[in-house]
Design a protein around this motif. Sequence first.
Motif, PDB file in Angstrom:
ATOM      1  N   CYS A  23       2.122  14.091   3.963  1.00 43.30           N
ATOM      2  CA  CYS A  23       3.266  14.367   3.506  1.00 43.30           C
ATOM      3  C   CYS A  23       3.452  13.962   1.855  1.00 43.30           C
ATOM      4  CB  CYS A  23       4.586  13.905   4.223  1.00 43.30           C
ATOM      5  SG  CYS A  23       4.624  14.786   5.717  1.00 43.30           S
ATOM      6  N   PHE A  24       2.882  12.835   1.502  1.00 41.33           N
ATOM      7  CA  PHE A  24       2.997  12.078   0.160  1.00 41.33           C
ATOM      8  C   PHE A  24       1.532  11.868  -0.271  1.00 41.33           C
ATOM      9  CE2 PHE A  24       6.698  11.103   3.053  1.00 41.33           C
ATOM     10  CZ  PHE A  24       7.812  11.782   2.419  1.00 41.33           C
ATOM     11  N   PRO A  25       0.909  12.728  -0.355  1.00 39.15           N
ATOM     12  CA  PRO A  25      -0.444  12.446  -0.940  1.00 39.15           C
ATOM     13  C   PRO A  25      -0.791  11.422  -2.026  1.00 39.15           C
ATOM     14  CG  PRO A  25      -0.027  14.773  -1.353  1.00 39.15           C
ATOM     15  CD  PRO A  25       1.140  14.157  -0.812  1.00 39.15           C
ATOM     16  N   LYS A  26       0.203  11.485  -2.987  1.00 39.15           N
ATOM     17  CA  LYS A  26       0.190  10.421  -4.141  1.00 39.15           C
ATOM     18  C   LYS A  26       0.744   8.984  -4.042  1.00 39.15           C
ATOM     19  CE  LYS A  26      -0.205  14.251  -7.434  1.00 39.15           C
ATOM     20  NZ  LYS A  26       0.266  14.750  -8.505  1.00 39.15           N
ATOM     21  N   ALA A  27       1.506   8.758  -2.690  1.00 37.28           N
ATOM     22  CA  ALA A  27       2.023   7.670  -2.460  1.00 37.28           C
ATOM     23  C   ALA A  27       1.080   6.589  -2.149  1.00 37.28           C
ATOM     24  CB  ALA A  27       3.071   7.609  -1.142  1.00 37.28           C
ATOM     25  N   GLU A  28       1.537   5.516  -2.705  1.00 35.75           N
ATOM     26  CA  GLU A  28       0.597   4.124  -2.425  1.00 35.75           C
ATOM     27  C   GLU A  28       0.969   3.597  -1.049  1.00 35.75           C
ATOM     28  OE1 GLU A  28      -1.218   0.410  -4.707  1.00 35.75           O
ATOM     29  OE2 GLU A  28       0.722   1.430  -5.399  1.00 35.75           O
ATOM     30  N   ILE A  29       0.392   3.516  -0.024  1.00 33.27           N
ATOM     31  CA  ILE A  29       0.798   2.938   1.314  1.00 33.27           C
ATOM     32  C   ILE A  29       0.501   1.636   1.530  1.00 33.27           C
ATOM     33  CG2 ILE A  29       0.347   3.295   3.667  1.00 33.27           C
ATOM     34  CD1 ILE A  29      -0.732   6.033   3.219  1.00 33.27           C
ATOM     35  N   VAL A  30       1.863   0.679   1.899  1.00 34.80           N
ATOM     36  CA  VAL A  30       1.583  -0.607   1.903  1.00 34.80           C
ATOM     37  C   VAL A  30       1.900  -1.094   3.284  1.00 34.80           C
ATOM     38  CG1 VAL A  30       2.763  -2.804   1.197  1.00 34.80           C
ATOM     39  CG2 VAL A  30       2.415  -0.842  -0.509  1.00 34.80           C
ATOM     40  N   ALA A  31       0.942  -2.015   3.734  1.00 36.47           N
ATOM     41  CA  ALA A  31       1.024  -2.355   5.308  1.00 36.47           C
ATOM     42  C   ALA A  31       2.304  -3.410   5.077  1.00 36.47           C
ATOM     43  CB  ALA A  31      -0.139  -2.963   5.740  1.00 36.47           C
ATOM     44  N   ASP A  32       2.814  -3.691   6.200  1.00 34.22           N
ATOM     45  CA  ASP A  32       4.122  -4.552   6.246  1.00 34.22           C
ATOM     46  C   ASP A  32       3.395  -5.909   6.654  1.00 34.22           C
ATOM     47  OD1 ASP A  32       6.793  -5.332   6.079  1.00 34.22           O
ATOM     48  OD2 ASP A  32       6.441  -5.830   8.127  1.00 34.22           O
ATOM     49  N   SER A  33       3.603  -6.974   5.911  1.00 38.46           N
ATOM     50  CA  SER A  33       3.098  -8.207   6.041  1.00 38.46           C
ATOM     51  C   SER A  33       3.333  -8.856   7.678  1.00 38.46           C
ATOM     52  CB  SER A  33       3.343  -9.284   5.059  1.00 38.46           C
ATOM     53  OG  SER A  33       4.874  -9.613   5.055  1.00 38.46           O
ATOM     54  N   PHE A  34       4.640  -8.703   8.100  1.00 33.50           N
ATOM     55  CA  PHE A  34       5.078  -9.042   9.421  1.00 33.50           C
ATOM     56  C   PHE A  34       4.041  -8.584  10.186  1.00 33.50           C
ATOM     57  CE2 PHE A  34       7.039  -7.849  13.260  1.00 33.50           C
ATOM     58  CZ  PHE A  34       7.254  -9.303  13.771  1.00 33.50           C
ATOM     59  N   HIS A  35       3.608  -7.291  10.022  1.00 34.14           N
ATOM     60  CA  HIS A  35       2.902  -6.380  11.079  1.00 34.14           C
ATOM     61  C   HIS A  35       1.397  -6.879  11.063  1.00 34.14           C
ATOM     62  CE1 HIS A  35       6.029  -4.156  12.968  1.00 34.14           C
ATOM     63  NE2 HIS A  35       6.265  -3.588  11.493  1.00 34.14           N
ATOM     64  N   VAL A  36       0.957  -7.334   9.957  1.00 30.70           N
ATOM     65  CA  VAL A  36      -0.439  -7.907   9.687  1.00 30.70           C
ATOM     66  C   VAL A  36      -0.512  -9.207  10.433  1.00 30.70           C
ATOM     67  CG1 VAL A  36      -1.890  -8.660   7.911  1.00 30.70           C
ATOM     68  CG2 VAL A  36      -0.698  -6.754   7.544  1.00 30.70           C
ATOM     69  N   VAL A  37       0.432 -10.074  10.180  1.00 27.40           N
ATOM     70  CA  VAL A  37       0.581 -11.331  10.902  1.00 27.40           C
ATOM     71  C   VAL A  37       0.729 -11.223  12.373  1.00 27.40           C
ATOM     72  CG1 VAL A  37       1.398 -13.550  11.068  1.00 27.40           C
ATOM     73  CG2 VAL A  37       1.175 -12.507   8.851  1.00 27.40           C
ATOM     74  N   GLN A  38       1.352 -10.376  12.702  1.00 27.01           N
ATOM     75  CA  GLN A  38       1.586  -9.843  14.174  1.00 27.01           C
ATOM     76  C   GLN A  38       0.238  -9.679  15.079  1.00 27.01           C
ATOM     77  OE1 GLN A  38       3.727  -6.551  15.202  1.00 27.01           O
ATOM     78  NE2 GLN A  38       5.276  -7.785  16.774  1.00 27.01           N
TER      79      GLN A  38
END
Length: 167
Positions: free
Chosen positions: A14-29
């Motif tokens: 849907c947003f091919p030019k968007a920069e996707i950012v993982a959420d730090s909470f979910h990374v640590v989780q």
Amino acid sequence: MDLSSLFRETARRCFPKAEIVADSFHVVQQATRAMENVRKRVQKDLAKGRRKYFKRSRKLMLMHQNQPSPKQLEQVYGVMGSKDVHEAKKRLSDWFMAVNAADIGEFTECARTYADWMEEILNIFRTGLSNGYTEGCNNRIKVIKRNAYGMRNFERFRKRILHCMSS
């Protein structure tokens, strides 16, 4: 976003030019869950008395940074505390090596997830963005929903959410 491949694929389409950012909470989780799964697996093999002690030590094992914690989990906290993308990349690389050397299945799975989401995880440090505000809004709405149990009028429920979120 959280580490959902479905969300990521939808965002990419849907947003091919968007920069996707993982959420730090979910990374640590992810790492916290790996640690919890190791604890549960080891706990099953202990004698009854030691098993109870080990079960109570869960919070000690999940403490943050300057408090006692297992090495792999401590390293994840270190990665998330990086000042920039270069430091994060170096710390993440060190973490991958530690996980490979330890050969702990639960952390190997966590490392696979991190490798799959590497670009999005590093984007945390490139952009400084988080979805913490959105997560907070979702939590407030869930509390309103729980308190409004049995409310039949959707429009009234919607207005209540809008009113509570505006204050």
